[in-house]
Write an enzyme that holds these catalytic residues in place. Structure first.
Site, PDB file in Angstrom:
ATOM      1  CB  SER D  63      -6.774 -45.683 -71.183  1.00 31.74           C
ATOM      2  OG  SER D  63      -6.028 -44.704 -71.844  1.00 31.74           O
ATOM      3  CE  LYS D  66      -6.574 -45.910 -74.870  1.00 38.80           C
ATOM      4  NZ  LYS D  66      -5.113 -45.906 -74.540  1.00 38.80           N
ATOM      5  CE1 TYR D 190      -8.668 -43.101 -77.225  1.00 43.06           C
ATOM      6  CE2 TYR D 190      -7.548 -40.988 -77.216  1.00 43.06           C
ATOM      7  CZ  TYR D 190      -7.634 -42.297 -76.799  1.00 43.06           C
ATOM      8  OH  TYR D 190      -6.676 -42.807 -75.953  1.00 43.06           O
ATOM      9  CE1 TYR D 238      -2.287 -46.857 -71.797  1.00 42.35           C
ATOM     10  CE2 TYR D 238      -1.840 -46.338 -69.500  1.00 42.35           C
ATOM     11  CZ  TYR D 238      -2.642 -46.247 -70.611  1.00 42.35           C
ATOM     12  OH  TYR D 238      -3.807 -45.543 -70.549  1.00 42.35           O
ATOM     13  CB  VAL D 256      -4.075 -41.218 -67.704  1.00 40.73           C
ATOM     14  CG1 VAL D 256      -5.092 -40.206 -68.197  1.00 40.73           C
ATOM     15  CG2 VAL D 256      -2.798 -40.564 -67.288  1.00 40.73           C
TER      16      VAL D 256
END
Lengths: 303, 303, 303, 303
Positions: D63, D66, D190, D238, D256
């Site tokens: 992530s 991102k 993705y 998160y 992660v």
């Protein structure tokens, strides 16, 4: 009781009703249906048939197909299907994904979209969609005693083209291990089952097995018939199920094409069709017509 | 059909059942009840009474009181009550506040706590709680034909002491304009109505007006009786309402004291009591007993 | 950098701004405030004070009080307060009860109403509300170096009269064991703390302890100051916290009275007031004014 | 300040830490990573580089990608991207579909999965996934000043094989008109971007553009850098974003795979890697290491 007169009066009232609800318009094939249509057909336990209006005009049964696929899946899998789908009203819209999240991919009941996808997935079971659809059609045709029941390919294609929400549900359940076939295959089968077309007469006949009387064709055991009716009572009208029970008092299942199948246990199978929907996605005049019928006949299971 | 024999057999089975569920323990008065209790009483349309086990032992009716207060409130306000409370299953626990938030203070139905508080608030209507409780008791005593029905003050006090969740619901609805009396008064009345004690025999008699037959006392109009039964069918067992309809197939209302009132329209009023609860807060053996009864008698409304 | 000029320019722009948002109107005292007001005051680490507009007009600090009560509660209880309230943004409206339900009565953070009630409940701790309010006022007066800071009793009374939603939150938390005092007392204290009135100058001075520089009064340890600022950054503007961080880039806390306290760590304490609110309940021109200020000064913590 | 010594001490402490969290195991490639790994690298505004442990071992950035795709998408589309994705913390798990439903297919922010899929969808914009991935890699390589950065195809394939939840999110957003490319293509892109592997050294260098100092490569405008940092602060971890701000006080983004990129505006870019995760899915020792670093250096933006 003069059932023919009662039904004719209802037909006349509905033909003239000014407020007919709004036709579903998420696919062009449904949006183009004339809201002036109204049809009703009743088959009683003694085999009599009464109908009015456009009872011989085919319409898209849509979610009413879920009753037949559930009966079929239970016949094949028995109660182990209930490990994959619940039996409680959802309290949410028919295509909500919210409850799926908090309940780990187990849909609330077989009549919301997610639950119906599980049912279809159980019927598919690794076979080709074509075979599963053949089996579904055979079941419905046998129930109706009529082979002239078909899938409308244009409707099926449109469902597919706008089917992202159902694909989301299917992928979500697959992420939780509750979708055995590839989502595209299960959804494809589902889109086609929803595109089956029937007339009110065919649908009322196809519903005879849910009457549970001894003279009707026994596709399904009496105990299972009771349970199917219970599910139709508590979950058959999406988020308007309580309202249908309150106003009508019969087990029923609606479809976004404007059809409703309602059952008077031991007594009658009722099909009604009017394309305009209320705010919960159920046929507005269809509901009113069954309410009138029950009022005139005393057929509510609650009296 | 030998109803006495059927009921006696059920009584014997339930007396010996090893898995009896867990007694509610949120207040000491309920937690202290012996889970070995089991009682059942049936009053039929022709006036016959059959019972077994502890059918003459008083127990706390708790949420079963909601049926009587709803009938009373509808009798006084008529359909305008429905502007303040819905008629749909909630899909959530009996005391959930979640749906209230997204639905602007209008509870889903009169049988979840929020909805029952609205009903009691409508009965209270500016009077003193004592007067409202007197009216509720008069209604129940008249229905049962028995003046020996009372509120257990220790239970009422304990409900009050642990009633913060209900006070939260009441204040929340008041913030949305859907609670007319001060929350402390409405909740106080509600806590006392839940503390009413009845025996199975009294409860079965009190349920006669819901049978809807012509020979029974007509406290409520036939149409309203149908609607009360419909609500009991779709919403009467909290988040286990679908399951009760599926297994039993009768309108019913459960209470956390372990009682269930179930109605066979036109035929019988059934009261059952066993204090142990299942995971949805409904009497475990009580549900099983009514299921057995319906299986033996064919009393399901769905067959 | 000519801070006086920058602030004067901002004052002029805001005085002339046509779109000023909507004044909170849930109580008459707030609804009657003239939306034309705009004030701003800045105290820098070296003790300089710059202000513009209505910087000496008292306004209702409302939720900005939560910063002071949090500092006070942490000073008394230390980190054990965090067992009763979380430190995460809520993603929901300031007075939502939804998350409380799924998270068992532990509010997400101390700046949503539920969390602020827990904080006030921790300060109350069995004492009389009057004593707790005295302590809160002493803390704020000491921070501001000004004893002329008071509670507006009419505002407090109106908060009380419309406080059902907060009472619902408090009872709900009490049902989960997370409210130690009677909800009426904790809420009463909270309604009064929200009714404290301060001017921009007083508020900017009161915020000096959050600058964390060595020459400022040390009411709170440096580590705790960092953490208070972190909470203000992630949670200080309700469901608009992300937006404030994105546009402004400073820790801040808003109140529904139209005030904002923003901190430039090591550098400045900023108070701004304009009664009109945006859709998230934060001062519309106040936010814009701080954004302008940060743009002109380069005070964002992110650059 | 002896940064080398501080970092070496942290490395030693982390190497010996007994409680290392749980390695993500939803795909075999991540599950097989040795939890004993720990690496940290820091690049300061003056170009100095300090590192410890496994700082030269490639790991799956997941992530953290991102951040780079968001910078890239903003560079191409500008602020119109914000019509498709919000800027608020979500208050829910990284892959929750719940909020999407109530907010009509607009994800809360670009760092939850749904928001990152929108960002990737905006980059894809009708091109082949291979082209979009080429562009993403070019951006990251330019930022890092290192062409030896690649996608791990086995990881990408495993992501694809277990990607039903992301496909559900994508189909759901497509149903709301917020997914322009076929979900399979956007998700495929993705899954590959998440499978990019970098070392701590490469990642710390790639993060230099977020420092915002004048001597660093300016891939992105200063204002946009501030905004990216604000989003990392409020949404980068998160449902543990508030906790990271509270404990660490820096903008950061976790993955992660156990990596974290944290930025000290104007001062340093920090990359840390330890595969074991805490209950929110963020690197347990990675978070602790950055907390230690900030404590030793005073680098919190809140002091």
């Amino acid at each position: 009781m003069d059932l023919a007169r009662i039904v004719a009066d209802i037909g006349a009232e509905m033909a003239a009703a000014p407020d007919r609800g709004a036709v579903a318009d998420y696919i062009p094939e449904l949006g183009a249906v004339d809201p002036a249509h109204f049809g009703m057909a009743i088959v009683t336990a003694d085999g009599a048939e009464v109908h009015t209006g456009d009872a011989a005009t085919p319409f898209s049964i849509q979610s009413i197909s879920k009753v037949f696929t559930l009966a079929l899946a239970l016949g094949r899998l028995g109660d182990q299907l209930w490990a994959r789908v619940g039996r409680e009203p959802s309290g949410l819209a028919f295509n909500s994904i919210l409850q799926l999240e908090s309940e780990h991919g187990i849909p609330r009941n077989p009549f919301i979209n997610a639950g119906a996808l599980v049912t279809t997935d159980a019927i598919l079971a690794g076979h080709a969609p074509r075979e599963a659809l053949g089996e579904i059609l055979r079941f419905i045709r046998a129930a109706a005693g009529d082979d002239d029941i078909h899938i409308n390919p244009a409707v099926a294609q449109s469902e597919q083209d706008t089917g992202d929400r159902n694909l989301a549900l299917a992928h979500f359940m697959r992420a939780h291990g509750n979708m055995k076939n590839p989502p595209a295959l299960t959804c494809g089968t589902y889109f086609h089952q929803c595109a089956i077309e029937m007339t009110c007469l065919q649908l009322a006949r196809a519903g005879r097995f849910l009457m549970g009387g001894t003279d009707t064709p026994t596709l399904v055991s009496p105990e299972r018939v009771r349970r199917l009716n219970a599910l139709m009572m508590t979950c058959g009208h999406y988020n308007g199920s309580g309202e249908f029970a309150f106003r009508v008092g019969l087990p029923g299942k609606s479809g976004v094409g404007g059809g409703i199948l309602a059952i008077v246990p031991g007594c009658a199978s009722i099909a009604v069709w009017s394309p305009g929907l209320d705010q919960n996605g159920n046929s507005q005049l269809g509901t009113l017509a069954v309410e009138r019928l029950v009022h005139a006949t005393g057929w509510s299971v609650f009296s």
